[in-house]
Write a protein that holds these residues in place. Structure first.
Motif, PDB file in Angstrom:
ATOM      1  N   SER A 286       0.814  -1.133  -0.037  1.00 51.67           N
ATOM      2  CA  SER A 286       0.041  -0.037  -0.033  1.00 51.67           C
ATOM      3  C   SER A 286       0.925   1.135   0.035  1.00 51.67           C
ATOM      4  N   SER A 311      -6.475   0.494   2.955  1.00 52.55           N
ATOM      5  CA  SER A 311      -7.131   1.310   2.026  1.00 52.55           C
ATOM      6  C   SER A 311      -7.700   2.566   2.917  1.00 52.55           C
ATOM      7  N   LYS A 312      -8.349   2.174   3.921  1.00 48.04           N
ATOM      8  CA  LYS A 312      -8.997   3.547   4.518  1.00 48.04           C
ATOM      9  C   LYS A 312      -7.849   4.257   5.323  1.00 48.04           C
ATOM     10  N   THR A 314      -4.403   4.513   4.068  1.00 49.60           N
ATOM     11  CA  THR A 314      -3.398   5.241   3.230  1.00 49.60           C
ATOM     12  C   THR A 314      -4.170   5.715   2.115  1.00 49.60           C
ATOM     13  N   GLY A 315      -5.414   5.208   1.667  1.00 46.77           N
ATOM     14  CA  GLY A 315      -5.922   5.755   0.360  1.00 46.77           C
ATOM     15  C   GLY A 315      -5.441   5.203  -0.738  1.00 46.77           C
ATOM     16  N   CYS A 316      -4.805   3.909  -0.433  1.00 47.73           N
ATOM     17  CA  CYS A 316      -4.357   3.010  -1.685  1.00 47.73           C
ATOM     18  C   CYS A 316      -5.540   2.599  -2.229  1.00 47.73           C
ATOM     19  N   ARG A 317      -5.546   2.184  -3.570  1.00 49.73           N
ATOM     20  CA  ARG A 317      -6.504   1.399  -4.235  1.00 49.73           C
ATOM     21  C   ARG A 317      -6.051  -0.239  -4.148  1.00 49.73           C
ATOM     22  N   ILE A 334       0.561   4.138  -2.658  1.00 48.27           N
ATOM     23  CA  ILE A 334       0.404   5.365  -2.855  1.00 48.27           C
ATOM     24  C   ILE A 334       1.819   6.379  -2.882  1.00 48.27           C
TER      25      ILE A 334
END
Length: 340
Positions: A286, A311-312, A314-317, A334
């Motif tokens: 991530s 994902s919550k 780091t905002g990674c997808r 990210i």
């Protein structure tokens, strides 16, 4: 202060949520508030290995923590700057050293710091990877992802007294994405260690495992070592490594049944990583630049939970694709250096 709230009972609701959340909190500098920690477990709340990991983090940074007590079901963690350090720690029980290392290694390495740690506790205990799995399987995938650490086993520690000891050195690292596909090798390594048990019985059990793997067309290389520990016990690791895959399964010797209760299916499945390693890849993936891909037989609750929590924070997808005989997981990182 703006805390990111995390429900510790989400998904599989175990210790993986705590580990992943604390790792990412430290690296991204996002304060977190975890509730319902291990709520659905027989004994809820934080365990000794969680407390030891947090204790070490407080020593190597100026992090602030509220609720870091055994049995606590709520934790507030305010991350600080990671510093270079040399420490000695004792879990005080057979609490898992491997689970503590799962927290410390990515935090220190990806923060580009150095840690020299001697730690005592359980090296081979239930509900945790064995120290051999950490040394030969986790280290392999982390090395490919740019995360550098070395581990020296000084003494085995089985349940209930523990008292195992390892030396760990974590080095500054730059995390990178990796791509793994189906296993190609038929070469398999078996490592078994034991203390205060019949060598003949252990060797007999290992021979049965060798025969089973040979029938599946694997070429097996075996190493059996007697290593003194306070408590009697034995551990087993079966693993294979090639450029496309890293797959390992481990087991503890059941002294009642006098067997290694090894899940052959999890080793024989056609994929690129084992179920446990899939969980451990998610956090560094991530933070890496680019897409990490790997294949699994099933999307476990642990993996599903870890993907969600990661994902919550780091905002990674991420995406999951169906394959004829399993699933492909894709994580778009990210790029850690972009975090401010």
């Amino acid at each position: 202060m703006n805390f990111l709230k995390i429900n510790g009972a989400f998904g599989e609701g175990g210790g993986q949520i705590i580990r992943s959340a604390i790792i990412l909190s430290c690296i991204t500098k996002q304060p977190i508030h975890i509730e319902n920690i291990r709520k659905n477990r027989k004994v809820p709340g934080l365990k000794p290995q969680h407390i030891t990991a947090i204790k070490i983090l407080k020593k190597i940074s100026d992090s602030k923590v509220i609720g870091d007590e055994i049995g606590s079901t709520e934790l507030k963690f305010i991350p600080g700057e990671i510093k270079n350090a040399k420490l000695f720690e004792d879990v005080g029980t057979a609490g898992s050293i491997s689970l503590i290392l799962q927290v410390l290694i990515p935090i220190v390495a990806i923060s580009e710091k150095k840690l020299d740690l001697t730690i005592k506790g359980g090296t081979d205990v239930q509900w945790s990877p064995t120290i051999d799995y950490t040394q030969h399987v986790l280290k392999e995938v982390y090395s490919r992802m740019g995360i550098q650490f070395s581990l020296e086993l000084k003494k085995r520690g089985y349940y209930p007294k523990g008292n195992g000891e390892i030396n760990l050195e974590i080095n500054p690292s730059k995390v990178k994405a990796i791509s793994l596909s189906k296993r190609k090798t038929n070469q398999v390594q078996i490592i078994s260690t034991f203390s205060k048990l019949s060598p003949e019985k252990i060797k007999s059990e290992i021979k049965k495992i060798e025969e089973r793997l040979t029938k599946e067309n694997f070429v097996v290389k075996t190493e059996i070592k007697e290593q003194e520990a306070i408590d009697s016990g034995a551990s087993l690791l079966v693993y294979s490594v090639d450029e496309n895959s890293i797959i390992g399964v481990d087991s503890l010797y059941n002294k009642k049944t006098q067997k290694f209760e090894l899940d052959y299916g999890k080793f024989l499945e056609d994929r690129s990583v084992d179920e446990n390693l899939a969980d451990m890849i998610v956090v560094p993936a991530s933070l890496a630049k680019g897409k990490t891909t790997f294949q699994v037989k099933e999307i476990s609750k642990h993996l599903e939970t870890n993907l969600f929590v990661t994902s919550k924070i780091t905002g990674c997808r991420y995406g999951i694709g169906k394959l004829p005989n399993g699933f492909e997981v894709i994580i778009e990182g990210i790029s850690y250096p972009s975090i401010k």
